[in-house]
Design a protein around this motif. Structure first.
Motif, PDB file in Angstrom:
ATOM      1  N   SER A  70      10.455 -49.643   4.552  1.00  0.00           N
ATOM      2  CA  SER A  70      10.854 -49.372   3.177  1.00  0.00           C
ATOM      3  C   SER A  70       9.657 -48.771   2.453  1.00  0.00           C
ATOM      4  N   PRO A  71       9.891 -47.906   1.468  1.00  0.00           N
ATOM      5  CA  PRO A  71       8.769 -47.317   0.732  1.00  0.00           C
ATOM      6  C   PRO A  71       7.892 -48.405   0.108  1.00  0.00           C
ATOM      7  N   ARG A  72       6.602 -48.147   0.056  1.00  0.00           N
ATOM      8  CA  ARG A  72       5.685 -49.163  -0.448  1.00  0.00           C
ATOM      9  C   ARG A  72       5.964 -49.581  -1.884  1.00  0.00           C
ATOM     10  N   PRO A  73       6.287 -48.666  -2.795  1.00  0.00           N
ATOM     11  CA  PRO A  73       6.644 -49.126  -4.142  1.00  0.00           C
ATOM     12  C   PRO A  73       7.845 -50.075  -4.146  1.00  0.00           C
ATOM     13  N   ALA A  74       8.836 -49.809  -3.292  1.00  0.00           N
ATOM     14  CA  ALA A  74       9.999 -50.697  -3.196  1.00  0.00           C
ATOM     15  C   ALA A  74       9.592 -52.056  -2.640  1.00  0.00           C
ATOM     16  N   GLN A  75       8.681 -52.056  -1.668  1.00  0.00           N
ATOM     17  CA  GLN A  75       8.186 -53.320  -1.135  1.00  0.00           C
ATOM     18  C   GLN A  75       7.518 -54.157  -2.218  1.00  0.00           C
ATOM     19  N   ARG A  76       6.676 -53.499  -3.016  1.00  0.00           N
ATOM     20  CA  ARG A  76       5.957 -54.239  -4.052  1.00  0.00           C
ATOM     21  C   ARG A  76       6.915 -54.794  -5.106  1.00  0.00           C
ATOM     22  N   ARG A  77       7.919 -54.012  -5.474  1.00  0.00           N
ATOM     23  CA  ARG A  77       8.888 -54.486  -6.465  1.00  0.00           C
ATOM     24  C   ARG A  77       9.688 -55.673  -5.935  1.00  0.00           C
ATOM     25  N   ALA A  78      10.155 -55.575  -4.691  1.00  0.00           N
ATOM     26  CA  ALA A  78      10.929 -56.670  -4.104  1.00  0.00           C
ATOM     27  C   ALA A  78      10.091 -57.932  -3.973  1.00  0.00           C
ATOM     28  N   PHE A  79       8.831 -57.759  -3.612  1.00  0.00           N
ATOM     29  CA  PHE A  79       7.928 -58.901  -3.488  1.00  0.00           C
ATOM     30  C   PHE A  79       7.753 -59.586  -4.845  1.00  0.00           C
ATOM     31  N   GLU A  80       7.495 -58.804  -5.875  1.00  0.00           N
ATOM     32  CA  GLU A  80       7.285 -59.377  -7.204  1.00  0.00           C
ATOM     33  C   GLU A  80       8.533 -60.109  -7.708  1.00  0.00           C
ATOM     34  N   ARG A  81       9.694 -59.562  -7.418  1.00  0.00           N
ATOM     35  CA  ARG A  81      10.922 -60.218  -7.886  1.00  0.00           C
ATOM     36  C   ARG A  81      11.149 -61.539  -7.161  1.00  0.00           C
ATOM     37  N   GLN A  82      10.762 -61.608  -5.908  1.00  0.00           N
ATOM     38  CA  GLN A  82      10.919 -62.865  -5.183  1.00  0.00           C
ATOM     39  C   GLN A  82       9.849 -63.879  -5.591  1.00  0.00           C
ATOM     40  N   LEU A  83       8.681 -63.407  -5.944  1.00  0.00           N
ATOM     41  CA  LEU A  83       7.689 -64.314  -6.504  1.00  0.00           C
ATOM     42  C   LEU A  83       8.195 -64.909  -7.818  1.00  0.00           C
ATOM     43  N   GLN A  84       8.931 -64.125  -8.573  1.00  0.00           N
ATOM     44  CA  GLN A  84       9.507 -64.645  -9.810  1.00  0.00           C
ATOM     45  C   GLN A  84      10.552 -65.713  -9.518  1.00  0.00           C
ATOM     46  N   ILE A  85      11.332 -65.538  -8.443  1.00  0.00           N
ATOM     47  CA  ILE A  85      12.284 -66.580  -8.047  1.00  0.00           C
ATOM     48  C   ILE A  85      11.534 -67.872  -7.726  1.00  0.00           C
ATOM     49  N   PRO A 140      10.017 -57.304   3.709  1.00  0.00           N
ATOM     50  CA  PRO A 140       9.650 -55.970   3.237  1.00  0.00           C
ATOM     51  C   PRO A 140      10.322 -54.825   3.984  1.00  0.00           C
ATOM     52  N   HIS A 141      10.689 -55.035   5.239  1.00  0.00           N
ATOM     53  CA  HIS A 141      11.437 -53.991   5.949  1.00  0.00           C
ATOM     54  C   HIS A 141      12.736 -53.639   5.226  1.00  0.00           C
ATOM     55  N   HIS A 142      13.323 -54.617   4.525  1.00  0.00           N
ATOM     56  CA  HIS A 142      14.617 -54.433   3.868  1.00  0.00           C
ATOM     57  C   HIS A 142      14.463 -54.285   2.357  1.00  0.00           C
ATOM     58  N   ALA A 143      13.249 -54.034   1.893  1.00  0.00           N
ATOM     59  CA  ALA A 143      12.998 -54.034   0.448  1.00  0.00           C
ATOM     60  C   ALA A 143      13.850 -53.016  -0.297  1.00  0.00           C
ATOM     61  N   ALA A 144      14.228 -51.927   0.357  1.00  0.00           N
ATOM     62  CA  ALA A 144      15.040 -50.908  -0.309  1.00  0.00           C
ATOM     63  C   ALA A 144      16.410 -51.435  -0.718  1.00  0.00           C
TER      64      ALA A 144
END
Length: 267
Positions: free
Chosen positions: A104-119, A66-70
């Motif tokens: 990283s901004p929290r919305p960016a963290q959530r988006r990156a997390f969701e995309r990796q859950l999809q992987i 999440p630190h690098h989610a941006a």
């Protein structure tokens, strides 16, 4: 003991000068296998390269912390998916949420997390998760993928009793680090770790971070490394009222099951 360190940041530049010696010390200490954490676009390919250079000893993950989610773009997603085509990459992550530092901004963290859950949903690989000060959002996002993802480990668990039991209720694995040995921040974990079922318990150093504060003698450079995993196991065994060899056996079995690693040969 034949231990598995499920989280070691061996691509960190602090290991560039003596990485081979670090691996040799780990093996001499009974740490037979290690999972190299991939936590960014830069370091996930490096983690795979290390695993391919040391077959049967090193494995890797691939993800974006999440630190690098941006930095998580469509191109990044494609790069991660390409890495996950390799059998040496045994888990998706390190991924999750970190509201403690908000690098990283929290919305960016959530988006990156969701995309990796999809992987993880697409590949069937287990999840190597990070969560700090974001438990409610973390659980809510994970809940949205129920039935589509496989096993998950909450790496470097540092939470309280309620968080632990919610993780266990969801059948997630728990990774214990040298945080357990920190009297300033981790004392509460000593009372909690007996509640972790043996088949859900794994151990890790998170090297070069989280050097156990109870380690003696302390390395002069204060760098943690996988060779110190037996110290964490000994502390964990004491807190659970078990023998270190018993903790070694159950955590190794759990890691083999979780990451789908070959079973260690009986000694």
């Amino acid at each position: 003991m034949q231990l598995i360190d499920i989280g070691a940041n061996l691509t960190h530049d602090s290991f560039d000068r003596d990485r081979d010696a670090v691996l040799a010390r780990a093996r001499a200490a009974g740490v037979a296998r290690m999972v190299v954490t991939g936590a960014s676009r830069e370091h996930s390919p490096k983690a795979l390269a290390l695993a391919r250079a040391h077959p049967g000893v090193l494995y890797s993950t691939a993800g974006v912390h999440p630190h690098h989610a941006a930095e998580y773009t469509d191109e990044c997603d494609a790069e991660l998916r390409a890495l996950h085509a390799h059998p040496e990459v045994v888990a998706v992550g390190e991924c999750g949420l970190d509201y403690f530092r908000d690098f990283s901004p929290r919305p960016a963290q959530r988006r990156a997390f969701e995309r990796q859950l999809q992987i993880a949903a697409d590949t069937g690989k287990p999840l190597f998760l990070h969560q700090r000060d974001a438990h409610a959002d973390f659980v809510a996002i994970m809940r949205g993928f129920e039935g589509r993802i496989g096993p998950a480990v909450v790496h470097c668990f540092t939470g309280g009793r309620a968080e632990l039991f919610e993780c266990l209720d969801r059948d997630w694995y728990i990774g214990i680090t040298g945080w357990l040995c920190d009297e300033r921040r981790g004392a509460h974990l000593r009372e909690l770790v007996p509640n972790i079922p043996a088949h859900r318990l794994m151990v890790e150093t998170d090297a070069p971070y989280l050097l156990p504060r109870t380690l003696r003698p302390m390395p002069k450079d204060r760098r943690n490394e996988p060779a110190f995993l037996p110290h964490i196991v000994a502390e964990l065994a004491r807190d659970r009222g078990e023998a270190p060899a018993a903790i070694a056996a159950v955590t190794t079995a759990a890691a083999e099951t979780f990451f789908r690693l070959p079973r260690a040969a009986a000694s």
